[in-house]
Structure formats: C-alpha cells, structure tokens
Design an enzyme around this catalytic site. Structure first.
Site, mmCIF file in Angstrom:
data_model
loop_
_atom_site.group_PDB
_atom_site.id
_atom_site.type_symbol
_atom_site.label_atom_id
_atom_site.label_comp_id
_atom_site.label_asym_id
_atom_site.label_seq_id
_atom_site.Cartn_x
_atom_site.Cartn_y
_atom_site.Cartn_z
ATOM 1 N N TYR A 213 10.842 12.638 3.444
ATOM 2 C CA TYR A 213 10.430 12.259 2.545
ATOM 3 C C TYR A 213 10.298 13.481 1.346
ATOM 4 O O TYR A 213 11.038 13.382 0.151
ATOM 5 C CB TYR A 213 9.016 11.628 2.193
ATOM 6 C CG TYR A 213 8.298 11.592 1.179
ATOM 7 C CD1 TYR A 213 8.422 10.406 0.288
ATOM 8 C CD2 TYR A 213 7.445 12.230 1.072
ATOM 9 C CE1 TYR A 213 8.123 9.896 -0.596
ATOM 10 C CE2 TYR A 213 6.491 12.050 -0.906
ATOM 11 C CZ TYR A 213 7.196 10.853 -1.308
ATOM 12 O OH TYR A 213 6.413 10.169 -2.243
ATOM 13 N N HIS B 98 8.459 -2.074 10.276
ATOM 14 C CA HIS B 98 7.992 -0.346 10.893
ATOM 15 C C HIS B 98 7.864 -0.158 13.030
ATOM 16 O O HIS B 98 7.191 -0.148 13.083
ATOM 17 C CB HIS B 98 5.734 -0.515 9.777
ATOM 18 C CG HIS B 98 6.119 -0.110 8.759
ATOM 19 N ND1 HIS B 98 6.662 0.697 8.396
ATOM 20 C CD2 HIS B 98 4.757 -0.904 7.832
ATOM 21 C CE1 HIS B 98 6.429 0.517 6.396
ATOM 22 N NE2 HIS B 98 5.134 -0.537 7.021
ATOM 23 N N TRP C 111 9.255 3.234 -1.882
ATOM 24 C CA TRP C 111 10.291 3.893 -3.103
ATOM 25 C C TRP C 111 11.810 4.007 -2.357
ATOM 26 O O TRP C 111 13.221 3.203 -2.851
ATOM 27 C CB TRP C 111 9.966 5.565 -2.715
ATOM 28 C CG TRP C 111 10.988 6.533 -3.530
ATOM 29 C CD1 TRP C 111 11.461 6.460 -4.681
ATOM 30 C CD2 TRP C 111 11.347 7.813 -3.541
ATOM 31 N NE1 TRP C 111 12.557 7.357 -5.043
ATOM 32 C CE2 TRP C 111 12.541 8.107 -4.165
ATOM 33 C CE3 TRP C 111 10.769 8.392 -1.639
ATOM 34 C CZ2 TRP C 111 12.799 9.513 -4.352
ATOM 35 C CZ3 TRP C 111 11.778 10.458 -2.000
ATOM 36 C CH2 TRP C 111 12.592 10.346 -3.241
ATOM 37 N N THR D 64 5.394 6.330 4.389
ATOM 38 C CA THR D 64 5.981 8.196 4.639
ATOM 39 C C THR D 64 6.951 7.381 3.365
ATOM 40 O O THR D 64 8.473 8.414 3.227
ATOM 41 C CB THR D 64 6.850 7.495 5.870
ATOM 42 O OG1 THR D 64 7.817 6.770 5.864
ATOM 43 C CG2 THR D 64 6.210 8.706 6.866
ATOM 44 N N GLY D 65 6.810 6.476 2.123
ATOM 45 C CA GLY D 65 7.568 6.856 1.454
ATOM 46 C C GLY D 65 8.734 5.542 1.027
ATOM 47 O O GLY D 65 9.296 5.622 0.735
ATOM 48 N N THR D 66 8.161 4.478 2.130
ATOM 49 C CA THR D 66 8.586 2.923 2.336
ATOM 50 C C THR D 66 9.318 2.606 0.863
ATOM 51 O O THR D 66 10.228 1.684 0.624
ATOM 52 C CB THR D 66 7.563 1.677 3.243
ATOM 53 O OG1 THR D 66 7.662 2.736 4.446
ATOM 54 C CG2 THR D 66 8.902 1.114 3.624
ATOM 55 N N GLY E 175 2.439 10.177 -4.319
ATOM 56 C CA GLY E 175 3.129 10.442 -4.383
ATOM 57 C C GLY E 175 3.614 11.476 -4.544
ATOM 58 O O GLY E 175 4.880 12.328 -3.976
#
EC number: 2.8.2.38
Length: 350
Positions: free
Chosen positions: A243, A155, A98, A94-96, A315
């Site tokens: 996100y 998580h 980044w 989910t964008g971890t 992405g």
C-alpha cells in the site's frame, strides 16, 4: 487444533463444484446449509472478540467472526472460479477499496467515458463482490448475476481459499499495508459498524489482541506471509503489492497491474493520459468526495452494515503515530521483524 480444522475443511469441500455461471445461488441455498455450517463451527475453539457479543472462532489456523466463517465455508463448498476470473485479495483495511476501484476501472475503461463511469455514482465494493460475503449472503446482487463479470475479492487467507480458486489458474492481486496503520484503520472502522453486538474494546485491549493474532482473518502477519510465499512460488499468477509504495507513486504500479490483468495500456492510451485518468478517478480524494460515498449513504445493491463513507477515513501513511505509544509501536515492529526475517518480504516494495 489446526489439523482438526483443516480436516474439517477437507470434509466440506468434497462437493462437485459447478461453474459459478451456473451455480444456483438463491438465498435458500445458503440458508438450507447455514445450520450445518453453524453446527460445524460450534465445535471449533473460540476466544473473546473485540466486541462482547461477537467471539472469534479458530479455523485453519486463523480467527474468524462467526458470520464470515459461515461465508468462507460456503465459498469453499460452492464457489467455482474460472481461469478468466481475477481476485483482489487482502486483509481488511489494507487498501482493498482503492484496489477494487483500480481493477474495475482498468478492466472496464473501454466501456465508459470519463463522465459515465459507474464509480462516480456507486461504491467500488458493489462492482467487485466478496466470495465469502456477497456470494453466500447476497447472491441476488446484480454483479453476481452478470455472467460476464470476472472480478471478485476476498479476505480469506491463502491456505483456506476455495480449491477451485487455486486449481483454476485464475490470477490474483494481493495488497498489504504496514501493520500499525492497518490496526488503527481497523479499530476506527469497527466503531462505524451498525451492530447490536456491543461496543469495540478500548485501544489498548484491541491492540493486544491484534498483536496476539486475535482479529478477524488474523493473525495478520501470517495472512501476509502466506500470500507472499504463494507469490514467490507462482509469480505469474499472483501480483504482490504494498500500500505505502503504491500511494507514494501509483502510476507504475497501476500500469503493472493492468498488464498483469491482461488489460495493459497501449502506447496511444499512455500518450493520451489514460493511466493518469484511471489513477485520478480511483484516488482516495476523488472517491471520498463523491456524493455516493458521503454521510450515511448506503450501497445501492444490498443492505450494508457500514455506510459508504466508512470506507474512506484518511488513507494516510503513518497515522498510527497519533494513536500508539512508542512501546506499542516497538512491540508490533518486533513481531513483524521476527515473522518476516529471512523471507525477503521486508525488502519487497522499498
């Protein structure tokens, strides 16, 4: 069943918890408890997973891969958060990566110049360790041995976080992503895993399991909603991000994140373009094209089941449309509307 597993959590978290600065986290500690964890897990309900040799285990109302559940229980029992710690919380894909890069760059921007930032040479996951993966399985990684480190990630669903995390007063940031893109990112990611547990189920079967909540750390919608409710109750402790809105216009969200972390940008830094430099350093395009994140290169601190490049696919927002039929999209959209109706979540971040 849920009450039984929650009772199990209560049973195993009565240990007196030391500071994680002082915790003896040699591999032998996890190993000597691992059999106990496995015996406990063997009593929990299980279902067929996304791989033929990797079942999903039900615990606390969520579904787990066996090794990750062992790690979760170990974190519940032994990880001691401090008030100064900061946790990056998310559901997988989910964008971890980044968000880890951003939090590290924000917190450490005074230590490194543009050419010496460690993110240029190593994967972001090496600097923000998972409390249910690195902490139990790889306690010797350098970042866990660094007593000054305050950045961690997880998580783990909110309801099952270690008691110390909830009670310590430490801050958290949670990021969520549109479920259809989350599913596609997860399904394609799993194909890159180095494993002998068998191939991933086909798209249709995996999608059906995802919609029924049968995925690691799932149900995904429950995962989001629990952190959303916690954010509404504790907005001073939890920052809630989406996100897609961050990807569309990252600058204001990065400034808000820095302020929330206690590392706000000064007027002078803003004038010098420091915010833009952080955003550019941590962008998907920059990270993906670094030598450290190409090909089959691994992280430097420990063995990985994924090459660094696996964390950088596209992405993009909306890539699900290249995989899912209109009927599949309608199914998951309906589930989301039903789950989030009346919560204010769908309006957040628009």
């Amino acid at each position: 069943m849920e009450s039984e597993t929650l009772t199990a959590k209560a049973t195993i978290t009565t240990t007196t918890l030391p500071s994680h600065d002082e915790t003896k986290t040699e591999s032998t500690e996890f190993e000597k408890n691992q059999k106990r964890y496995q015996d406990l897990i063997s009593t929990f309900p299980h279902e067929k997973g996304w791989r033929p040799k990797e079942p999903l285990i039900e615990y606390g109302g969520y579904w787990w891969l066996p090794s990750l559940l062992e790690g979760c229980i170990h974190a519940q029992e032994f990880f001691q958060a401090r008030p100064s710690d900061f946790l990056v919380c998310s559901y997988p894909k989910t964008g971890t990566t980044w968000l880890k890069a951003l939090t590290f760059a924000i917190a450490n921007r005074s230590r490194f110049d543009d050419s010496s930032n460690p993110l240029l040479k190593r994967n972001p996951h090496e600097f923000v360790p998972y409390i249910e993966i690195d902490f139990p399985f790889f306690p010797e990684v350098d970042v866990l041995k660094d007593k000054g480190n305050t950045l961690f990630s997880t998580h783990i669903p909110y309801e099952l976080l270690p008691d110390s995390v909830v009670k310590s007063g430490c801050k958290m940031v949670y990021i969520w992503r549109e479920p259809k893109d989350t599913f596609i990112s997860m399904w394609t990611f799993l194909h890159k895993e180095r494993t002998e547990l068998g191939p991933v189920s086909n798209l249709e079967e995996s999608f059906d399991m995802f919609c029924r909540g049968l995925s690691g750390y799932g149900p995904y919608l429950n995962h989001i909603l629990a952190y959303w409710k916690a954010y509404q109750e504790n907005p001073d402790r939890i920052l809630f991000l989406k996100y897609e809105t961050m990807r569309a216009d990252p600058l204001p969200y990065v400034k808000s994140l820095a302020e929330f972390m206690g590392h706000g940008f000064t007027a002078e830094e803003e004038e010098k373009g420091v915010v833009e430099k952080v955003v550019n350093l941590c962008s998907f395009e920059t990270l993906k094209n670094l030598e450290a994140n190409k090909g089959e290169k691994d992280r430097e601190d420990r063995p990985g089941v994924y090459a660094n490049s696996a964390y950088f696919r596209k992405g993009k927002v909306g890539d699900w449309s290249n995989y899912l039929t209109p009927e599949m999209a309608a199914r998951i959209d309906g589930l989301m509307e039903e789950k989030f109706k009346g919560t204010g979540l769908l309006e957040h971040g628009k």
